[in-house]
Motif scaffolding. Sequence first.
Motif, PDB file in Angstrom:
ATOM      1  N   VAL A   1      35.634  50.598  26.861  1.00  0.00           N
ATOM      2  CA  VAL A   1      35.354  49.324  27.205  1.00  0.00           C
ATOM      3  C   VAL A   1      36.623  48.523  27.296  1.00  0.00           C
ATOM      4  CG1 VAL A   1      33.904  47.148  26.450  1.00  0.00           C
ATOM      5  CG2 VAL A   1      32.869  49.570  26.300  1.00  0.00           C
ATOM      6  N   GLY A   2      37.327  48.601  26.245  1.00  0.00           N
ATOM      7  CA  GLY A   2      38.446  47.626  26.295  1.00  0.00           C
ATOM      8  C   GLY A   2      39.558  47.837  27.658  1.00  0.00           C
ATOM      9  N   ALA A   3      39.853  49.463  27.660  1.00  0.00           N
ATOM     10  CA  ALA A   3      40.783  49.541  28.934  1.00  0.00           C
ATOM     11  C   ALA A   3      40.023  49.311  30.263  1.00  0.00           C
ATOM     12  CB  ALA A   3      40.729  51.029  28.683  1.00  0.00           C
ATOM     13  N   ARG A   4      38.698  49.332  30.262  1.00  0.00           N
ATOM     14  CA  ARG A   4      38.267  48.791  31.574  1.00  0.00           C
ATOM     15  C   ARG A   4      38.425  47.414  31.847  1.00  0.00           C
ATOM     16  NH1 ARG A   4      34.055  51.758  31.208  1.00  0.00           N
ATOM     17  NH2 ARG A   4      32.576  50.566  30.053  1.00  0.00           N
ATOM     18  N   ARG A   5      38.268  46.600  30.719  1.00  0.00           N
ATOM     19  CA  ARG A   5      38.376  45.231  30.908  1.00  0.00           C
ATOM     20  C   ARG A   5      39.662  44.775  31.336  1.00  0.00           C
ATOM     21  NH1 ARG A   5      34.787  43.136  25.404  1.00  0.00           N
ATOM     22  NH2 ARG A   5      32.824  43.703  26.432  1.00  0.00           N
ATOM     23  N   VAL A   6      40.774  45.332  30.691  1.00  0.00           N
ATOM     24  CA  VAL A   6      42.163  45.236  31.051  1.00  0.00           C
ATOM     25  C   VAL A   6      42.445  45.645  32.328  1.00  0.00           C
ATOM     26  CG1 VAL A   6      44.507  45.547  30.165  1.00  0.00           C
ATOM     27  CG2 VAL A   6      42.626  45.259  28.368  1.00  0.00           C
ATOM     28  N   LEU A   7      41.804  46.853  32.808  1.00  0.00           N
ATOM     29  CA  LEU A   7      42.096  47.172  33.982  1.00  0.00           C
ATOM     30  C   LEU A   7      41.361  46.421  35.175  1.00  0.00           C
ATOM     31  CD1 LEU A   7      43.076  49.423  35.870  1.00  0.00           C
ATOM     32  CD2 LEU A   7      41.128  50.895  35.776  1.00  0.00           C
ATOM     33  N   LEU A   8      40.161  45.640  34.995  1.00  0.00           N
ATOM     34  CA  LEU A   8      39.687  44.682  35.721  1.00  0.00           C
ATOM     35  C   LEU A   8      40.687  43.450  35.924  1.00  0.00           C
ATOM     36  CD1 LEU A   8      37.152  43.813  37.404  1.00  0.00           C
ATOM     37  CD2 LEU A   8      36.130  42.864  35.266  1.00  0.00           C
ATOM     38  N   LEU A   9      41.115  42.883  34.733  1.00  0.00           N
ATOM     39  CA  LEU A   9      41.832  41.796  34.814  1.00  0.00           C
ATOM     40  C   LEU A   9      43.209  42.062  35.741  1.00  0.00           C
ATOM     41  CD1 LEU A   9      43.127  39.143  33.766  1.00  0.00           C
ATOM     42  CD2 LEU A   9      43.975  40.297  31.800  1.00  0.00           C
ATOM     43  N   ALA A  10      43.651  43.519  35.398  1.00  0.00           N
ATOM     44  CA  ALA A  10      45.022  43.746  36.451  1.00  0.00           C
ATOM     45  C   ALA A  10      44.569  43.819  38.093  1.00  0.00           C
ATOM     46  CB  ALA A  10      45.573  45.059  35.858  1.00  0.00           C
ATOM     47  N   TRP A  11      43.426  44.234  37.970  1.00  0.00           N
ATOM     48  CA  TRP A  11      42.858  44.413  39.396  1.00  0.00           C
ATOM     49  C   TRP A  11      42.683  43.067  40.094  1.00  0.00           C
ATOM     50  CZ3 TRP A  11      38.065  42.768  41.422  1.00  0.00           C
ATOM     51  CH2 TRP A  11      37.718  42.997  42.823  1.00  0.00           C
ATOM     52  N   LEU A  12      42.166  42.101  39.416  1.00  0.00           N
ATOM     53  CA  LEU A  12      42.054  40.776  39.791  1.00  0.00           C
ATOM     54  C   LEU A  12      43.506  40.006  40.081  1.00  0.00           C
ATOM     55  CD1 LEU A  12      39.115  39.352  37.408  1.00  0.00           C
ATOM     56  CD2 LEU A  12      39.120  39.883  40.162  1.00  0.00           C
TER      57      LEU A  12
ATOM     58  N   VAL B   1      37.386  50.617  44.812  1.00  0.00           N
ATOM     59  CA  VAL B   1      36.409  51.581  45.049  1.00  0.00           C
ATOM     60  C   VAL B   1      35.948  52.280  43.530  1.00  0.00           C
ATOM     61  CG1 VAL B   1      35.958  54.033  45.806  1.00  0.00           C
ATOM     62  CG2 VAL B   1      37.038  52.413  47.198  1.00  0.00           C
ATOM     63  N   TYR B   2      37.082  52.174  42.627  1.00  0.00           N
ATOM     64  CA  TYR B   2      36.827  52.819  41.364  1.00  0.00           C
ATOM     65  C   TYR B   2      35.919  51.759  40.690  1.00  0.00           C
ATOM     66  CZ  TYR B   2      37.387  53.945  36.473  1.00  0.00           C
ATOM     67  OH  TYR B   2      37.401  54.286  34.986  1.00  0.00           O
ATOM     68  N   ALA B   3      36.214  50.390  40.747  1.00  0.00           N
ATOM     69  CA  ALA B   3      35.556  49.341  40.082  1.00  0.00           C
ATOM     70  C   ALA B   3      34.032  49.383  40.525  1.00  0.00           C
ATOM     71  CB  ALA B   3      36.225  47.835  40.613  1.00  0.00           C
ATOM     72  N   VAL B   4      33.779  49.667  41.583  1.00  0.00           N
ATOM     73  CA  VAL B   4      32.207  49.858  42.173  1.00  0.00           C
ATOM     74  C   VAL B   4      31.751  51.053  41.568  1.00  0.00           C
ATOM     75  CG1 VAL B   4      31.119  50.166  44.059  1.00  0.00           C
ATOM     76  CG2 VAL B   4      32.593  48.396  44.412  1.00  0.00           C
ATOM     77  N   GLU B   5      32.490  52.243  41.594  1.00  0.00           N
ATOM     78  CA  GLU B   5      31.828  53.355  41.354  1.00  0.00           C
ATOM     79  C   GLU B   5      31.584  53.396  39.701  1.00  0.00           C
ATOM     80  OE1 GLU B   5      33.021  56.927  44.260  1.00  0.00           O
ATOM     81  OE2 GLU B   5      34.254  56.686  42.426  1.00  0.00           O
ATOM     82  N   SER B   6      32.536  52.643  39.016  1.00  0.00           N
ATOM     83  CA  SER B   6      32.445  52.710  37.487  1.00  0.00           C
ATOM     84  C   SER B   6      30.940  52.094  36.945  1.00  0.00           C
ATOM     85  CB  SER B   6      33.536  51.917  36.918  1.00  0.00           C
ATOM     86  OG  SER B   6      33.486  50.737  37.174  1.00  0.00           O
ATOM     87  N   GLN B   7      30.550  51.278  37.751  1.00  0.00           N
ATOM     88  CA  GLN B   7      29.386  50.571  37.649  1.00  0.00           C
ATOM     89  C   GLN B   7      28.096  51.669  37.692  1.00  0.00           C
ATOM     90  OE1 GLN B   7      29.348  47.410  36.269  1.00  0.00           O
ATOM     91  NE2 GLN B   7      31.516  47.665  36.279  1.00  0.00           N
ATOM     92  N   LEU B   8      28.388  52.454  38.770  1.00  0.00           N
ATOM     93  CA  LEU B   8      27.263  53.508  39.196  1.00  0.00           C
ATOM     94  C   LEU B   8      27.621  54.560  38.156  1.00  0.00           C
ATOM     95  CD1 LEU B   8      27.461  53.439  42.838  1.00  0.00           C
ATOM     96  CD2 LEU B   8      25.612  52.145  41.615  1.00  0.00           C
TER      97      LEU B   8
END
Length: 269
Positions: A34-45, A78-85
């Motif tokens: 969860v923590g890594a996914r949140r930081v990666l989302l911040l980096a992507w933004l 693409v990964y951000a979308v797929e990680s939700q699925l």
Amino acid sequence: MILASASPLGLLLSAAAALAYAVPALGARAMGGVGARRVLLLAWLLHGLLLAYNLLDGPPRFGFAPALSITVWLALTVYAVESQLYPQMRARWALAGFGAVAVVLALLFPGTALPHTSSPLLPLHWALGIAAYGMFAAAVAHGWLMTRAEHQMRAASQAVEGGVPLLTLERLMFRFVGAGFVLLTLTLIAGTFFGEQLYGASHVGWRWDHKRIFTVLSWITFAVLLIGRWRLGWRGRRAVRVLYAGAALLLFGYVGSRFVLEVLLGRVA
């Protein structure tokens, strides 16, 4: 290398995005999913803001490093979308590492200004080409996940790619190959038949330069891959190897040639 030309805001966004990518790249396991996914989302933004800022701040620039930067950002999208699925898909540390490297390279080698043209087709032409790069990058990522999952299965690992079935990864890989092939075909058609409108009189008709040769070779390789899948049932290692070959040829087509010009030869055109 034109680092001095970067604006303070551009430097700040680049540093913030690279640092945000570096955190999950180096400490994804310690941070947890969860923590890594949140930081990666911040980096992507932050990376997306950086790309938008570079596009709007003065004349747009392009080169091998900005092309890599946009390609990695699209793969992360693409990964951000797929990680939700598929929440069990785990490639955060690898994608974050590529993101950090791409941001730093784009800061050090910002490329050259895009040619001025009155044609409204040029932005579309560039968008098609970059989108093709992004789709094939996503396909390569899924091919790598397939290979790793297969190795885990052969080693009797307890956790095979977080539970994502091999057939699912393979199906997704070929979907991205198909989408990238369509986009690459449209890019080649636009460059061939509308070269004069896009770039001026010097680009009329077909020109056998190194970029075109590598791009056409990659198109043929991807066509062979899709035909092999459709008619011969190619899958697994064979399909991944052909995918890697096509992606390498495509990378040499623009990014590789621009790298030689900008870095090894020091030319800006």
